[in-house]
Every structure is written in structure tokens, then in C-alpha cells.
Design a protein around this motif. Structure first.
Motif: not given
Length: 423
Positions: A351, A372-373, A375, A382, A394, A404, A406, A417
Motif C-alpha cells: 500500500n 466496502q470501498v 472513493d 465497490r 482486494l 480510497y 476500505v 476503516y
């Protein structure tokens, strides 16, 4: 009359096909003096925090710009009137420069693929003074009250010399991009004040403000600005602790409301105001980083600054989306007590990534139920049903370059998160 060009750094999204991008203009700190004069390692369009924020905004789909503006006033003036008069003129001229840049983008909308009605003007510290003035200083009566009039009865700003609020007319003014509008839709203030609450009138742009409450140079409430080097008074100004409630009572903050967004901390009066985010325990520009020896902010490390910028972007982005893109937009906030963010040990790597990110849960009692993703604007990109796994990959699956969030939900009912980036 000597005429020189001001310069702007423009950051644009790559790889998209949008033709109506929103625009955000940011101006730098520096007390309206060149850093060659102050000796400080900030005060230009290349300040680290502006590069970071413009880069992030471009990845979100903005056309972002960090711009120069005219500098100069007399902080060492022998009397308060001289100091006040020259600083107000500095704000006025810089405000004209910001509006000129708006007109430049409108005149070149097809080149930069920008929308005509989606502009944000912002800045850090003195740059935020510029943005607030651009949003609120627009009537002659606002410059004719006693605090802006000299001992001979003349206003500090002589518009016959310096032109009008948009930068037209005036013997010492140079006009640019006539025929284009100078209006904009939103102010982003990072540590800025207004010259007077009377500058704020109904119908002016809403403000999203971030402010170090302990900043001695830019009061959070209403106080007299002091020259740091001499301790001499300049002029009384008002910070977001006062100008946000004032504008809110006029309805100017209404465009930010109704989004069900996560709230900021309460202000010093105990109330939470939409658009106002006070940073307690810090002063000048905590979102900036420069030399560790900088006396004005000796704790300004990059890691610390980026954490503040994360907060700024996360709070600002959904509100800007609501004002600029979709006034019906909502983003229900999940409170910290509900997310249980510290209960589960989760790793995400690599990352940033260009292809995929591995998610690993290091707690044998937990499993991932769903992911859940979102923006950076807070929109769901997503949602994936994970089927109670402790290891999950992912995949990028068409996500654009950018940051993003997550949301990882666990079988225990908890969730957390994490911020990720695809590049």
C-alpha cells in the motif's frame, strides 16, 4: 507602471475523459511577505502542503492550482494606521489576483476541461485570508467603516488607483480576462480570518474552515493581529469561531447541510457548526511541514502534517461534492464508537499498489464478513461479500488512480476503516 506576470502550478487528472471538472485554487501562507524577506522555509506556491493537497485533489478529479499572488506590506510601520492600511491593501490586491485566476480558467475552460460553475477558492494562513476576502469583500460600504479609514477620512483602499473588487479599472491596476465572471461556489479556509464580520452578507459562498485554535497570528475568534517580530498591533480580525456562526445565521452554510456527514469537534462555544473544524492544541499551519528548526512551527514533521491533511480531505471532500456536484448527496456517518477501529489487528499490503492489496487479519477470533470501498469523495465504489475469511485479496478491478477508504466488516459485528492508494 511596472507589470510582471504571476505564476500558477496546475495539477490535472490523468487517464480520465471528464470534460467538466471542478476547479480548486489554493494560495500559500507567508504573511503577505516574500520568504526572501522573512527567512522562513515556506511562503510560495511550492509549499509542501500545497503540493500534497493539489496532488490529492487532482487524483479526485479536480483541476487544482497553487498560485502566486502580489505580496508586500509594512509590518514595521511606525504607527498602527500604516500597518493596518498596508495589510488591507495586500489582502485586496491578492483577492483581485485570485479572481483573475478564476477568469483565466473560465477563458481556457476547453483547454483544462473545467466546468464554468464549479470553483473553490482556498488557501493556507494568509492565503486563506485571500480566499475569505474573495468570497465576502464585495461592497464599497465594507471598506468605509472606521477601522478601514485613515486619519484624513479616506478609505484605506483607493479604488481609483487599485481598481474594483474583481480587478478592473484603477490607474495602478492591470486588467485581465475581461468578459469572464469572477464568482465561485465554495471557500476552503486553512487558518484564515476575515477583516470584519460586516463583510459577510447573505448569499455569499459557504465556507469549510480548518483552524488551529491556538494560532497566535490568526485568531480563532475575534482579536487584534500582532506583528510577530515586534509585538505591535495591526488590525482586529475574526476567525471561524465567530465568522462561521455569523454566516450560518445568514443561511450561507445551508448548502453544506443535510448530507448526514461526520461532524467536526464542537467550537469554543460548545456548538458544532457545519463547515467549521477546529484543531485544538495546535497553532499555525499544522498541515504544513518544513525544516525542523522552523521557529514558527518546530513540530512540523511530514508524518504529523499528513495526518492533518488526511482529516482535511476526509471532511472537505463530501461537502465539496455536495456543493459542486450533487446537492442531494448524503454520506451517512459511522461514529467512532460504532466502528471499533482499534479492536482488530489488520494489515494491508502493499500500500500503495498498482494491482491488488492483500488484507490479513492477525486475530484468530475474527474473520472478514464483507468489504466496502469508498472513493475520496465518500461515494461507494465497490462492495464485496468475503465469506468469513481471514485472508483476502482486494483487486483493483478498474478503480482509477487515487486514494480510497476500505471499510472492513467482521463477523463479530465490528468494523474498521483503512486508507489505501492505487497508483
Amino acid at each position: 507602471l511596472y507589470v510582471d506576470s504571476l505564476v500558477v502550478d496546475i495539477y490535472t487528472p490523468t487517464g480520465d475523459t471528464a470534460a467538466n471538472r471542478p476547479v480548486i485554487l489554493l494560495s500559500h501562507a507567508g504573511s503577505f511577505l516574500p520568504n526572501s524577506f522573512t527567512g522562513l522555509p515556506f511562503g510560495t506556491k511550492s509549499d509542501s502542503c500545497l503540493i500534497e493537497m493539489c496532488t490529492r485533489f487532482a487524483k479526485m478529479g479536480y483541476v487544482a492550482a497553487s498560485f502566486d499572488y502580489r505580496l508586500g506590506w509594512n509590518p514595521l510601520g511606525a504607527d498602527q494606521e500604516t500597518r493596518a492600511k498596508t495589510i488591507i491593501l495586500a489582502v485586496y490586491k491578492a483577492m483581485q489576483d485570485a479572481k483573475t485566476l478564476i477568469r483565466y480558467f473560465r477563458a481556457n475552460a476547453s483547454t483544462y476541461k473545467v466546468a464554468q460553475d464549479k470553483f473553490v477558492v482556498g488557501g493556507s494562513n494568509s492565503g486563506a485570508y485571500v480566499a475569505l476576502a474573495a468570497g465576502n469583500l464585495n461592497q464599497g460600504s465594507e471598506l468605509s467603516q472606521a477601522k478601514f479609514v485613515d486619519s484624513t477620512g479616506n478609505p484605506f483602499i483607493d479604488t481609483t488607483l487599485w481598481g474594483n473588487f474583481d480587478g478592473f479599472g484603477g490607474q495602478l491596476n492591470n486588467e485581465n480576462h475581461a468578459g469572464e465572471a469572477s464568482d465561485f461556489q465554495l471557500v476552503l479556509s486553512l487558518g484564515g480570518d476575515v477583516g470584519d464580520l460586516s463583510w459577510i452578507n447573505a448569499g455569499e459562498p459557504p465556507v469549510v474552515a480548518f483552524h488551529g485554535v491556538a494560532d497566535p497570528g490568526s485568531p480563532y475568534e475575534t482579536a487584534v493581529v500582532i506583528v510577530a517580530a515586534t509585538g505591535q498591533p495591526v488590525i482586529e480580525v475574526s476567525g471561524p469561531g465567530h465568522y462561521i456562526p455569523y454566516g450560518d445565521n445568514l443561511g450561507n452554510q445551508d448548502a453544506l447541510k443535510g448530507g448526514d456527514f461526520c461532524a467536526a469537534p464542537a467550537s469554543t462555544d460548545g456548538n458544532v457548526y457545519e463547515g467549521n473544524y477546529p484543531f485544538y492544541g495546535v497553532g499555525f499551519e499544522p498541515w504544513g511541514w518544513y525544516s525542523a528548526a522552523t521557529p514558527v512551527n518546530p513540530n512540523a514533521s511530514k508524518g504529523r502534517a499528513l495526518a492533518y491533511i488526511d482529516t482535511i480531505i476526509a471532511y472537505f471532500a463530501p461537502r465539496a461534492y455536495k456543493v459542486l456536484i450533487d446537492d442531494t448527496y448524503t454520506d451517512p456517518c459511522v461514529g467512532i464508537n460504532e466502528t471499533k477501529v482499534n479492536d482488530v489487528d489488520v494489515e494491508l499490503f502493499p500500500n500503495p499498489s498498482s494491482t491488488e492489496i492483500s488484507i490479513r487479519v492477525n486475530d484468530a477470533s475474527q474473520a472478514i464478513r464483507s468489504i466496502q470501498v469508498f472513493d475520496i469523495a465518500g461515494k461507494l465504489a465497490r462492495s464485496e461479500d468475503v465469506k468469513n475469511l481471514t485472508r483476502y485479496t482486494l483487486g483493483r478491478k478498474g478503480l482509477e488512480n487515487g486514494v480510497y477508504f476500505v471499510n472492513i466488516q467482521f463477523t463479530s459485528g465490528g468494523q474498521t476503516y483503512r486508507r489505501v492508494m492505487f497508483e
